[in-house]
Write a protein that holds these residues in place. Structure first.
Motif, PDB file in Angstrom:
ATOM      1  N   LYS A 197       0.834  -1.210   0.000  1.00 34.64           N
ATOM      2  CA  LYS A 197       0.000   0.000   0.000  1.00 34.64           C
ATOM      3  C   LYS A 197       0.867   1.258   0.000  1.00 34.64           C
ATOM      4  O   LYS A 197       1.984   1.260   0.527  1.00 34.64           O
ATOM      5  CB  LYS A 197      -0.942   0.007   1.209  1.00 34.64           C
ATOM      6  CG  LYS A 197      -2.071  -1.015   1.105  1.00 34.64           C
ATOM      7  CD  LYS A 197      -3.042  -0.889   2.265  1.00 34.64           C
ATOM      8  CE  LYS A 197      -4.165  -1.899   2.144  1.00 34.64           C
ATOM      9  NZ  LYS A 197      -5.080  -1.600   1.050  1.00 34.64           N
ATOM     10  N   LYS A 198       0.315   2.322  -0.557  1.00 37.92           N
ATOM     11  CA  LYS A 198       1.066   3.580  -0.684  1.00 37.92           C
ATOM     12  C   LYS A 198       0.377   4.695   0.090  1.00 37.92           C
ATOM     13  O   LYS A 198      -0.782   4.548   0.507  1.00 37.92           O
ATOM     14  CB  LYS A 198       1.188   3.972  -2.166  1.00 37.92           C
ATOM     15  CG  LYS A 198       2.004   2.972  -2.993  1.00 37.92           C
ATOM     16  CD  LYS A 198       2.082   3.394  -4.445  1.00 37.92           C
ATOM     17  CE  LYS A 198       3.028   2.489  -5.231  1.00 37.92           C
ATOM     18  NZ  LYS A 198       2.644   1.096  -5.205  1.00 37.92           N
ATOM     19  N   ALA A 199       1.095   5.806   0.254  1.00 36.79           N
ATOM     20  CA  ALA A 199       0.557   6.975   0.956  1.00 36.79           C
ATOM     21  C   ALA A 199      -0.744   7.420   0.308  1.00 36.79           C
ATOM     22  O   ALA A 199      -0.875   7.446  -0.922  1.00 36.79           O
ATOM     23  CB  ALA A 199       1.579   8.104   0.937  1.00 36.79           C
ATOM     24  N   GLY A 200      -1.710   7.724   1.159  1.00 31.50           N
ATOM     25  CA  GLY A 200      -3.012   8.168   0.665  1.00 31.50           C
ATOM     26  C   GLY A 200      -4.052   7.071   0.623  1.00 31.50           C
ATOM     27  O   GLY A 200      -5.254   7.349   0.542  1.00 31.50           O
ATOM     28  N   GLU A 201      -3.611   5.805   0.690  1.00 30.41           N
ATOM     29  CA  GLU A 201      -4.562   4.691   0.635  1.00 30.41           C
ATOM     30  C   GLU A 201      -5.127   4.380   2.008  1.00 30.41           C
ATOM     31  O   GLU A 201      -4.463   4.544   3.035  1.00 30.41           O
ATOM     32  CB  GLU A 201      -3.880   3.432   0.075  1.00 30.41           C
ATOM     33  CG  GLU A 201      -3.529   3.509  -1.397  1.00 30.41           C
ATOM     34  CD  GLU A 201      -3.060   2.158  -1.928  1.00 30.41           C
ATOM     35  OE1 GLU A 201      -3.822   1.174  -1.802  1.00 30.41           O
ATOM     36  OE2 GLU A 201      -1.937   2.082  -2.453  1.00 30.41           O
ATOM     37  N   GLU A 202      -6.368   3.898   2.008  1.00 31.83           N
ATOM     38  CA  GLU A 202      -6.969   3.411   3.249  1.00 31.83           C
ATOM     39  C   GLU A 202      -6.369   2.045   3.587  1.00 31.83           C
ATOM     40  O   GLU A 202      -5.930   1.314   2.706  1.00 31.83           O
ATOM     41  CB  GLU A 202      -8.487   3.291   3.112  1.00 31.83           C
ATOM     42  CG  GLU A 202      -9.213   4.628   3.146  1.00 31.83           C
ATOM     43  CD  GLU A 202     -10.696   4.449   3.436  1.00 31.83           C
ATOM     44  OE1 GLU A 202     -11.234   3.351   3.181  1.00 31.83           O
ATOM     45  OE2 GLU A 202     -11.301   5.423   3.932  1.00 31.83           O
TER      46      GLU A 202
END
Length: 354
Positions: free
Chosen positions: A275-280
């Motif tokens: 997962k990356k920054a900004g994802e839930e």
């Protein structure tokens, strides 16, 4: 006793009937080392017993291969495989005494009486049945019958010992005792063991590694600690122990760490996912990892407070979630009641992103 490794490659079992197909085991692969104790764990219908029965030779794979000690055994009948099975029902001969029940397989192999006597007496001593040789199964307790079934399997000196839910017919206290005994004997003999159960505490206490199965596939393979603390999926987290699932948001990912926001708090946790920054994200927080007190980091309302002896069981409500807490050994601490407004806290080490 020479233990052997088991290698399962792309194993599939499909049952057909009434124009329907049911995929009981769906293309699974796993390697089990010689001398290892591995448990197949999962709910009813997940494929664990079918997998065990294919290793034993009681079921024929639709596709895939099973290797025992490096050799493919798909075409061998159960009696030609270097395995022994301990069944759920014990499957003892009621008209044979304990000695003859244990000696049965050796007699079929036409061993001489002296060798049989030495082997049987040695195994009887190992499983703690000395002095009971002349008793019959109906004169034994459930735990003693289980020991006979284990001795009968061990005396054959198989490369792999298979267990099909062997403790499910015993009462709770005896189950705990017998699983300790089984593990002790397995370690002493050094035999490879594949064990099937739907009981998570049994799997945790017995296993070097656990294979979690669900709907015919393997969800995760790992040590009991890995499975408990770093579950790969929500199913695994929910099936092993009790888990709180809390929604959060990833703010930053850097050097195997992630900064996340949950319940209005920013925390840094270990992370090696995709997962990356900004994802839930969804995080797992175990009930025993949460502290409840007048001071903490997140405001909560107490919905439920139950004394359970060794711990106080709470359900609390945050702004967005309900969280279960096990407050261990609560004696001497303040115990909160329904309706109290308090705070909770937890260490970032105990927060795991699925």
């Amino acid at each position: 006793m020479k233990s052997k490794g088991v290698n399962i490659k792309s194993l599939t079992k499909i049952y057909s009937g009434n124009n329907n197909e049911f995929k009981a085991v769906d293309n699974i692969s796993v390697d089990i080392k010689a001398g290892e104790f591995v448990t197949l764990l999962g709910p009813s219908g997940c494929g664990k017993t079918t997998t065990l029965r294919m290793v034993a030779g009681f079921e024929v794979p639709t596709s895939g291969d099973i290797y025992l000690g490096g050799d493919v055994i798909n075409d061998l009948t159960p009696d030609k495989r270097d395995t022994s099975m301990v069944f759920q029902s014990y499957a003892l001969f009621p008209h044979y005494n304990i000695y003859d029940n244990i000696a049965y397989g050796l007699k079929l192999k036409k061993m001489d009486k002296g060798t049989i006597k030495d082997k049987v007496n040695s195994i009887i001593e190992l499983v703690g049945l000395t002095g009971m040789e002349n008793r019959y199964p109906n004169q034994l307790s459930g735990g003693q019958q289980q020991r006979v079934a284990l001795a009968r399997a061990l005396v054959m000196e198989p490369g792999v010992l298979l267990f099909d839910e062997p403790l499910s017919n015993l009462d709770a206290k005896l189950r705990v005792y017998m699983r300790t005994e089984i593990r002790k004997i397995q370690k002493k003999v050094g035999i490879t063991a594949i064990y099937v159960t739907h009981d998570q505490s049994e799997a945790m206490s017995l296993s070097d590694r656990i294979i979690i199965m669900n709907k015919g596939i393997i969800e995760q393979v790992g040590t009991p600690k890995e499975i408990y603390y770093t579950p790969r999926t929500e199913f695994v987290a929910d099936f092993i122990g009790t888990a709180n699932f809390i929604m959060g948001k990833i703010l930053e990912v850097k050097n195997d760490k992630a900064t996340i926001e949950i319940e209005g708090q920013k925390i840094e946790v270990n992370y090696n996912g995709t997962k990356k920054a900004g994802e839930e994200c969804k995080v797992v927080l175990r009930p025993e990892a949460v502290t409840i007190a007048r001071d903490g980091i997140i405001d909560v309302d107490v919905l439920l407070s139950t004394f359970m002896g060794s711990y106080q069981d709470y359900i609390v409500k945050t702004k967005n979630a309900e969280i279960k807490i096990e407050d261990n050994n609560p004696q001497g601490r303040e115990v909160f009641k329904e309706g109290d407004k308090v705070k909770i806290a937890f260490s970032p080490l105990n927060v795991h992103i699925i």
